[in-house]
Structure formats: C-alpha cells, structure tokens
Design a protein around this motif. Structure first.
Motif, short mmCIF file in Angstrom:
data_model
loop_
_atom_site.label_atom_id
_atom_site.label_comp_id
_atom_site.label_asym_id
_atom_site.label_seq_id
_atom_site.Cartn_x
_atom_site.Cartn_y
_atom_site.Cartn_z
N GLU A 59 1.61 -7.41 13.36
CA GLU A 59 0.32 -6.39 13.77
C GLU A 59 0.39 -4.91 13.46
O GLU A 59 -0.65 -4.60 13.36
CB GLU A 59 0.24 -6.62 15.31
CG GLU A 59 1.08 -5.97 16.23
CD GLU A 59 1.40 -6.56 17.58
OE1 GLU A 59 1.47 -5.86 18.59
OE2 GLU A 59 1.15 -7.89 17.97
N CYS A 60 1.53 -4.49 13.26
CA CYS A 60 1.74 -2.88 12.99
C CYS A 60 1.81 -2.55 11.44
O CYS A 60 1.90 -1.63 11.04
CB CYS A 60 2.89 -2.26 13.69
SG CYS A 60 2.73 -2.44 15.51
N PHE A 61 1.88 -3.83 10.62
CA PHE A 61 2.22 -3.55 9.26
C PHE A 61 1.58 -2.48 8.65
O PHE A 61 2.02 -1.68 7.76
CB PHE A 61 2.06 -4.96 8.53
CG PHE A 61 2.69 -4.89 7.15
CD1 PHE A 61 3.98 -4.81 6.75
CD2 PHE A 61 1.67 -4.68 6.21
CE1 PHE A 61 4.50 -5.00 5.42
CE2 PHE A 61 1.98 -4.76 4.65
CZ PHE A 61 3.40 -4.66 4.40
N THR A 62 0.08 -2.80 8.64
CA THR A 62 -0.60 -1.80 7.91
C THR A 62 -0.62 -0.24 8.33
O THR A 62 -0.58 0.36 7.34
CB THR A 62 -2.15 -2.53 7.93
OG1 THR A 62 -2.11 -3.62 7.50
CG2 THR A 62 -3.33 -1.43 7.14
N GLU A 63 -0.37 -0.21 9.55
CA GLU A 63 -0.56 1.15 10.21
C GLU A 63 1.04 1.87 9.55
O GLU A 63 0.90 2.99 9.29
CB GLU A 63 -0.56 1.10 11.69
CG GLU A 63 -0.53 2.52 12.28
CD GLU A 63 -0.64 2.71 13.80
OE1 GLU A 63 -0.46 3.77 14.29
OE2 GLU A 63 -0.71 1.65 14.38
N VAL A 64 1.98 1.10 10.01
CA VAL A 64 3.23 1.53 9.31
C VAL A 64 3.23 1.93 7.91
O VAL A 64 3.77 2.82 7.67
CB VAL A 64 4.38 0.50 9.75
CG1 VAL A 64 5.66 1.00 9.18
CG2 VAL A 64 4.62 0.53 11.12
N LEU A 84 3.84 5.54 6.23
CA LEU A 84 4.87 5.97 5.39
C LEU A 84 4.38 6.41 3.92
O LEU A 84 5.03 7.19 3.47
CB LEU A 84 5.89 4.71 5.17
CG LEU A 84 6.66 4.19 6.40
CD1 LEU A 84 7.11 2.81 6.18
CD2 LEU A 84 7.72 5.35 6.45
N MET A 85 3.35 5.66 3.47
CA MET A 85 2.75 6.48 2.23
C MET A 85 2.35 7.77 2.22
O MET A 85 2.74 8.52 1.65
CB MET A 85 1.47 5.60 1.94
CG MET A 85 1.61 4.30 1.36
SD MET A 85 0.24 3.12 1.17
CE MET A 85 -0.39 3.96 -0.48
#
Length: 125
Positions: A76-81, A85-86
């Motif tokens: 659920e946090c993948f996109t935000e993380v 990081l990008m």
C-alpha cells in the motif's frame, strides 16, 4: 561500526510487520554521513505510515557488496516510497524489490533500480 554492531531488518522488525517490499540504499564508505542524513529524512517523512528503516550496515553483507541501509514497507506504500526515493535519493543507488520468499527472484527478475545498479553477489542464494 562492524558486523556485530548492527542488525539486519529481519531481526529488527516488529512482530507482524507486513514485510512485502524492501528498498536497499547503497553508499560508499565516504558517504556515510550523507547516507545517514537520507536515512533520518526517510524515517521522518514516513513516520506516520507502516514503514520501517533499519540500521546503517557499513560492511558488505549477503548479496550486497557495499554498505547500505534498508527499508521495509507494505504494498500500500509502494508508490509513495518509490516516488519519494526518486526525488530524494541524490546520487545513491537504490534497489527496490518484493519479498516473495524467493531471494534470487526478488533480487533479479523482481528488482527495480533507481540510479545505477550495483552488481550483487547472487551466488549467496
């Protein structure tokens, strides 16, 4: 810091933590201070979500040939993380991968790199 003064995330995570993804942020020994600042910034940014940042690992360990620190997070946090990081990783190389239970798959076919990839030691799997 040596191998006996840190623990890997799998030994630090709270019980029942949803360990679905891993991010490894690699740094050269001379970048320890900058990497520590990034780690602290990451911990602060994600303090209100299900997210875990581990110790600074200043020696090669497992398949990782250079110092790094690691973060674990649920899908659920993948996109935000990844988007964070990008933007924030500076020149650090970052490996993001799922935690399927198949370490070779996770670090190869399941791997996503931000910045330059690091040649991992796959023979440890």
């Amino acid at each position: 810091m040596n191998e006996t003064t840190f623990k890997v995330n799998s030994k630090l995570l709270p019980v029942d933590f949803p360990r679905e993804f891993d991010a490894h942020i690699y740094f050269a020994s001379e970048e320890l201070n900058a990497a520590t600042l990034l780690r602290d910034k990451m911990k602060s940014h994600f303090k209100d979500v299900v997210f875990f940042v581990g110790d600074m690992i200043t020696v090669p360990i497992g398949p990782h040939p250079m110092p790094m620190f690691e973060a674990n997070f649920p899908q659920e946090c993948f996109t935000e993380v990844v988007l964070w990081l990008m933007r924030e990783r500076e020149n650090f190389s970052v490996l993001v991968h799922p935690l399927t239970g198949d370490d070779l798959y996770d670090h190869t076919q399941g791997a996503m790199w931000l910045g330059n990839s690091v040649e991992l030691k796959y023979d440890v799997f």
